[in-house]
Scaffold this motif. Structure first.
Motif, PDB file in Angstrom:
ATOM      1  N   ASP A 165       0.826  -1.190   0.000  1.00 21.18           N
ATOM      2  CA  ASP A 165       0.000   0.000   0.000  1.00 21.18           C
ATOM      3  C   ASP A 165       0.870   1.253   0.000  1.00 21.18           C
ATOM      4  OD1 ASP A 165      -2.401  -1.382   0.075  1.00 21.18           O
ATOM      5  OD2 ASP A 165      -2.361  -1.543   2.262  1.00 21.18           O
ATOM      6  N   ALA A 166       0.283   2.347  -0.501  1.00 26.83           N
ATOM      7  CA  ALA A 166       1.012   3.614  -0.534  1.00 26.83           C
ATOM      8  C   ALA A 166       1.341   4.049   0.889  1.00 26.83           C
ATOM      9  CB  ALA A 166       0.153   4.670  -1.223  1.00 26.83           C
ATOM     10  N   PRO A 167       2.516   4.670   1.081  1.00 25.99           N
ATOM     11  CA  PRO A 167       2.869   5.139   2.424  1.00 25.99           C
ATOM     12  C   PRO A 167       1.816   6.101   2.961  1.00 25.99           C
ATOM     13  CG  PRO A 167       4.768   5.246   0.961  1.00 25.99           C
ATOM     14  CD  PRO A 167       3.573   4.937   0.099  1.00 25.99           C
ATOM     15  N   LEU A 168       1.536   5.985   4.236  1.00 20.43           N
ATOM     16  CA  LEU A 168       0.553   6.834   4.900  1.00 20.43           C
ATOM     17  C   LEU A 168       1.281   7.774   5.848  1.00 20.43           C
ATOM     18  CD1 LEU A 168      -2.417   7.544   5.689  1.00 20.43           C
ATOM     19  CD2 LEU A 168      -2.232   5.775   7.446  1.00 20.43           C
ATOM     20  N   THR A 169       0.919   9.052   5.794  1.00 16.46           N
ATOM     21  CA  THR A 169       1.499  10.040   6.701  1.00 16.46           C
ATOM     22  C   THR A 169       0.388  10.688   7.504  1.00 16.46           C
ATOM     23  OG1 THR A 169       3.314  10.496   5.157  1.00 16.46           O
ATOM     24  CG2 THR A 169       2.881  12.144   6.855  1.00 16.46           C
ATOM     25  N   LEU A 170       0.609  10.818   8.805  1.00 15.76           N
ATOM     26  CA  LEU A 170      -0.335  11.497   9.685  1.00 15.76           C
ATOM     27  C   LEU A 170       0.346  12.719  10.268  1.00 15.76           C
ATOM     28  CD1 LEU A 170      -0.822   8.183  10.119  1.00 15.76           C
ATOM     29  CD2 LEU A 170      -2.602   9.051  11.624  1.00 15.76           C
ATOM     30  N   ILE A 171      -0.381  13.827  10.293  1.00 15.40           N
ATOM     31  CA  ILE A 171       0.099  15.028  10.969  1.00 15.40           C
ATOM     32  C   ILE A 171      -0.640  15.108  12.295  1.00 15.40           C
ATOM     33  CG2 ILE A 171       0.426  17.509  10.833  1.00 15.40           C
ATOM     34  CD1 ILE A 171       0.116  17.302   7.805  1.00 15.40           C
ATOM     35  N   GLY A 172       0.078  14.843  13.371  1.00 10.87           N
ATOM     36  CA  GLY A 172      -0.535  14.785  14.697  1.00 10.87           C
ATOM     37  C   GLY A 172      -0.293  13.439  15.344  1.00 10.87           C
ATOM     38  N   SER A 173      -0.309  13.422  16.681  1.00 17.27           N
ATOM     39  CA  SER A 173      -0.083  12.158  17.395  1.00 17.27           C
ATOM     40  C   SER A 173      -0.954  12.048  18.636  1.00 17.27           C
ATOM     41  CB  SER A 173       1.398  12.035  17.806  1.00 17.27           C
ATOM     42  OG  SER A 173       1.733  13.052  18.752  1.00 17.27           O
ATOM     43  N   GLY A 174      -2.106  12.722  18.614  1.00 14.98           N
ATOM     44  CA  GLY A 174      -3.015  12.654  19.757  1.00 14.98           C
ATOM     45  C   GLY A 174      -3.863  11.396  19.726  1.00 14.98           C
ATOM     46  N   MET A 175      -4.966  11.421  20.493  1.00 18.55           N
ATOM     47  CA  MET A 175      -5.830  10.247  20.578  1.00 18.55           C
ATOM     48  C   MET A 175      -6.363   9.835  19.217  1.00 18.55           C
ATOM     49  SD  MET A 175      -8.115  10.832  24.011  1.00 18.55           S
ATOM     50  CE  MET A 175      -8.959   9.262  23.788  1.00 18.55           C
ATOM     51  N   ALA A 176      -6.677  10.829  18.374  1.00 17.96           N
ATOM     52  CA  ALA A 176      -7.229  10.514  17.054  1.00 17.96           C
ATOM     53  C   ALA A 176      -6.205   9.784  16.200  1.00 17.96           C
ATOM     54  CB  ALA A 176      -7.692  11.796  16.364  1.00 17.96           C
ATOM     55  N   ALA A 177      -5.009  10.348  16.098  1.00 15.63           N
ATOM     56  CA  ALA A 177      -3.980   9.761  15.238  1.00 15.63           C
ATOM     57  C   ALA A 177      -3.558   8.383  15.727  1.00 15.63           C
ATOM     58  CB  ALA A 177      -2.777  10.698  15.169  1.00 15.63           C
ATOM     59  N   LEU A 178      -3.277   8.257  17.021  1.00 14.90           N
ATOM     60  CA  LEU A 178      -2.823   6.963  17.534  1.00 14.90           C
ATOM     61  C   LEU A 178      -3.945   5.934  17.501  1.00 14.90           C
ATOM     62  CD1 LEU A 178      -0.488   7.958  20.516  1.00 14.90           C
ATOM     63  CD2 LEU A 178       0.126   7.337  18.182  1.00 14.90           C
ATOM     64  N   GLY A 179      -5.172   6.372  17.735  1.00  8.18           N
ATOM     65  CA  GLY A 179      -6.292   5.438  17.636  1.00  8.18           C
ATOM     66  C   GLY A 179      -6.436   4.899  16.226  1.00  8.18           C
ATOM     67  N   LEU A 180      -6.247   5.765  15.238  1.00 11.18           N
ATOM     68  CA  LEU A 180      -6.310   5.331  13.843  1.00 11.18           C
ATOM     69  C   LEU A 180      -5.200   4.337  13.531  1.00 11.18           C
ATOM     70  CD1 LEU A 180      -7.310   5.479  10.923  1.00 11.18           C
ATOM     71  CD2 LEU A 180      -5.871   7.518  10.623  1.00 11.18           C
ATOM     72  N   VAL A 181      -3.981   4.630  13.968  1.00  9.90           N
ATOM     73  CA  VAL A 181      -2.857   3.730  13.667  1.00  9.90           C
ATOM     74  C   VAL A 181      -3.084   2.358  14.301  1.00  9.90           C
ATOM     75  CG1 VAL A 181      -0.389   3.346  13.967  1.00  9.90           C
ATOM     76  CG2 VAL A 181      -1.215   5.609  13.334  1.00  9.90           C
ATOM     77  N   ARG A 182      -3.600   2.324  15.502  1.00  6.49           N
ATOM     78  CA  ARG A 182      -3.866   1.025  16.138  1.00  6.49           C
ATOM     79  C   ARG A 182      -4.895   0.232  15.330  1.00  6.49           C
ATOM     80  NH1 ARG A 182      -3.576   4.304  20.952  1.00  6.49           N
ATOM     81  NH2 ARG A 182      -1.627   3.845  22.043  1.00  6.49           N
ATOM     82  N   GLN A 183      -5.939   0.925  14.870  1.00  5.38           N
ATOM     83  CA  GLN A 183      -6.952   0.257  14.051  1.00  5.38           C
ATOM     84  C   GLN A 183      -6.336  -0.258  12.749  1.00  5.38           C
ATOM     85  OE1 GLN A 183     -10.265  -0.303  14.531  1.00  5.38           O
ATOM     86  NE2 GLN A 183     -10.615   0.821  16.423  1.00  5.38           N
ATOM     87  N   LEU A 184      -5.482   0.539  12.138  1.00  7.01           N
ATOM     88  CA  LEU A 184      -4.849   0.131  10.882  1.00  7.01           C
ATOM     89  C   LEU A 184      -3.919  -1.056  11.089  1.00  7.01           C
ATOM     90  CD1 LEU A 184      -4.045   3.583   9.253  1.00  7.01           C
ATOM     91  CD2 LEU A 184      -5.444   1.772   8.243  1.00  7.01           C
ATOM     92  N   ARG A 185      -3.164  -1.022  12.171  1.00  7.66           N
ATOM     93  CA  ARG A 185      -2.211  -2.112  12.406  1.00  7.66           C
ATOM     94  C   ARG A 185      -2.940  -3.433  12.677  1.00  7.66           C
ATOM     95  NH1 ARG A 185       1.269  -0.668   9.521  1.00  7.66           N
ATOM     96  NH2 ARG A 185       3.187   0.381  10.185  1.00  7.66           N
ATOM     97  N   ALA A 186      -4.168  -3.365  13.169  1.00  7.60           N
ATOM     98  CA  ALA A 186      -4.948  -4.590  13.353  1.00  7.60           C
ATOM     99  C   ALA A 186      -5.321  -5.204  12.004  1.00  7.60           C
ATOM    100  CB  ALA A 186      -6.203  -4.310  14.171  1.00  7.60           C
ATOM    101  N   ARG A 187      -5.309  -4.369  10.947  1.00  9.11           N
ATOM    102  CA  ARG A 187      -5.651  -4.828   9.610  1.00  9.11           C
ATOM    103  C   ARG A 187      -4.414  -5.097   8.751  1.00  9.11           C
ATOM    104  NH1 ARG A 187     -10.948  -3.212   8.019  1.00  9.11           N
ATOM    105  NH2 ARG A 187     -12.067  -2.068   9.638  1.00  9.11           N
ATOM    106  N   ASP A 188      -3.368  -4.308   8.978  1.00  9.40           N
ATOM    107  CA  ASP A 188      -2.198  -4.357   8.097  1.00  9.40           C
ATOM    108  C   ASP A 188      -0.964  -4.017   8.925  1.00  9.40           C
ATOM    109  OD1 ASP A 188      -0.214  -3.998   6.216  1.00  9.40           O
ATOM    110  OD2 ASP A 188      -1.367  -2.663   4.930  1.00  9.40           O
ATOM    111  N   THR A 189      -0.081  -4.981   9.085  1.00  5.65           N
ATOM    112  CA  THR A 189       1.111  -4.771   9.921  1.00  5.65           C
ATOM    113  C   THR A 189       2.299  -4.248   9.123  1.00  5.65           C
ATOM    114  OG1 THR A 189       1.826  -7.067   9.595  1.00  5.65           O
ATOM    115  CG2 THR A 189       0.414  -6.591  11.517  1.00  5.65           C
ATOM    116  N   GLY A 205       4.886  13.594  21.248  1.00  5.22           N
ATOM    117  CA  GLY A 205       4.548  12.304  20.654  1.00  5.22           C
ATOM    118  C   GLY A 205       4.277  11.212  21.666  1.00  5.22           C
ATOM    119  N   ASP A 206       4.270  11.535  22.953  1.00  9.93           N
ATOM    120  CA  ASP A 206       3.987  10.526  23.977  1.00  9.93           C
ATOM    121  C   ASP A 206       2.521  10.105  23.892  1.00  9.93           C
ATOM    122  OD1 ASP A 206       6.582  10.769  24.883  1.00  9.93           O
ATOM    123  OD2 ASP A 206       6.071  12.218  26.446  1.00  9.93           O
ATOM    124  N   ASP A 207       2.261   8.865  24.259  1.00  8.76           N
ATOM    125  CA  ASP A 207       0.907   8.317  24.239  1.00  8.76           C
ATOM    126  C   ASP A 207       0.275   8.523  25.609  1.00  8.76           C
ATOM    127  OD1 ASP A 207      -1.407   6.895  23.772  1.00  8.76           O
ATOM    128  OD2 ASP A 207      -0.449   4.930  23.889  1.00  8.76           O
TER     129      ASP A 207
END
Length: 386
Positions: free
Chosen positions: A2-26, A38-40
């Motif tokens: 898949d094409a590289p994905l870039t996120l601007i931001g690292s709050g609850m929204a961004a990290l929540g999205l990455v966790r959901q994505l990693r459950a689908r695609d590692t 950048g702390d969680d």
């Protein structure tokens, strides 16, 4: 791949999205670029930490490095994106440029400060909207070496939650706002009065219905000048006068924005294909709901879309739980004109039911023991975004 994905931001929204994505695609390459550490951490904990006397490191579940390792992403903390080139598919980071395949803007919202802060008082005037802000305010409290006198400007959700939290932490709190009752956007007046009484009984000094005339530095303290009222003296001032979505980067890139945020459709896509917005910065089909449940629903839907299954987000009838243990409050603000508020209960235990012209329930607010009705009433109320 898949094409590289870039996120601007690292709050609850961004990290929540990455966790959901990693459950689908590692394996998909993902980069997070963030202006903060950048702390969680869990953002709702920011307004409960002072009562528990929690240092900032106790709020952070994982460092930026640990997040990067756990999620298999490239994390670039303390890095600010200065421009988005939609045509070239590149981000500007100062003189550096960085290509992206798909882009998610999750820049959140910034505190509104609708008055001038004198330079001499700037080191004692704060906003708290992220972990770095919490660190700064916590450090200022620690430097005093004693309970602080804190003036909070604003009696909305953030102002009331911090007033409760700081008072429970042993600090002397004054709450200043032009509105006559706390939480005016969430609670009808009778319920607002009840919350105000609970605050006053706990020693919180209420200056409601008062306009702020200005701030002045007076030695090591700040004088909070009020119109038609004597000035207050405070060691520290916390400004809680609302949030504004951080849309400047998107607007400069030519994306469609409004005062409510970056305009996105139900799949979270902006006016530019392949560019999405998520969290407090996103206005989804005309709705910007800056609360945890809509954020989580949006992250789940967007993860499916980015994984190749376009998915529209829906928001339920999700009440807002206000973190004011002095008087528990829950509200589901109506999105339509209210014909009448029907008030039930007595004392501090009140239920306010918002009814449309045809008598249907379109929202509610609850205090005290009546908060137990939240599930029952939410089932009868309309969804925020069907």
């Amino acid at each position: 791949m898949d094409a590289p994905l870039t996120l601007i931001g690292s709050g609850m929204a961004a990290l929540g999205l990455v966790r959901q994505l990693r459950a689908r695609d590692t394996r998909r390459p993902i980069t997070l670029i963030t202006a903060d550490s950048g702390d969680d951490y869990s953002k709702p904990l920011l307004s409960t930490g002072f009562a528990k006397r929690l240092p900032p490191e106790r709020l952070a579940a994982r460092s930026a490095l640990e997040v990067a390792e756990q999620l298999g992403v490239v994390m670039r903390p303390h890095t600010r994106v200065t421009a988005i080139d939609r045509e070239a598919g590149r981000l500007a980071i100062g003189a550096e440029t960085l290509p992206y395949g798909e882009l998610v803007i999750a820049t959140g919202a910034a505190p509104r400060v609708p008055f001038a802060i004198p330079e001499a008082a700037a080191e004692r005037v704060f906003t708290i909207n992220d972990l770095d802000d919490y660190r700064a305010f916590h450090s200022a409290l620690e430097a005093l070496g004693r309970p602080a006198r804190v003036a909070i400007i604003g009696a909305g959700l953030v102002g009331c939650e911090f007033a409760n939290d700081l008072a429970a932490g042993g600090h002397a709190v004054s709450l200043v706002a032009p509105e006559t009752t706390p939480l005016p956007r969430l609670l009808p007046e009778p319920l607002g009065w009840a919350l105000g009484e609970a605050f006053a009984a706990a020693g919180i000094d209420l200056h409601l219905g008062r306009q702020l005339a200005g701030l002045d530095a007076e030695g090591s303290r700040v004088a909070v000048r009020l119109e038609d009222d004597p000035s207050l003296e405070a060691d520290l001032v916390l400004v809680a006068t609302g949030l504004a979505p951080r849309t400047a980067l998107a607007a400069e890139a030519g994306l469609t924005v409004s005062e409510a945020g970056i305009s996105v459709d139900r799949t979270l896509q902006t006016s530019q294909p392949g560019v999405y917005a998520l969290g407090d910065v996103a206005c989804v089909a005309g709705v910007n709901a800056m609360y945890v449940q809509p954020l989580q629903a949006s992250a789940k839907a967007l993860s499916a879309t980015l994984a190749g299954s376009p998915t529209e987000v829906s928001y339920g009838a999700w009440p807002i739980l206000v973190k004011t243990p002095l008087l528990p409050c829950v509200a589901l603000p109506p999105t339509r004109p209210v014909t009448r508020w029907r008030i039930e209960g007595e004392g501090m235990d009140l239920a306010a039911l918002a009814e449309a012209e045809d008598g249907r329930l379109i929202g509610f607010a609850l205090t005290g023991a009546c908060v137990r009705r939240k599930v029952e009433l939410a089932r009868a109320a309309p969804a925020l975004l069907v």
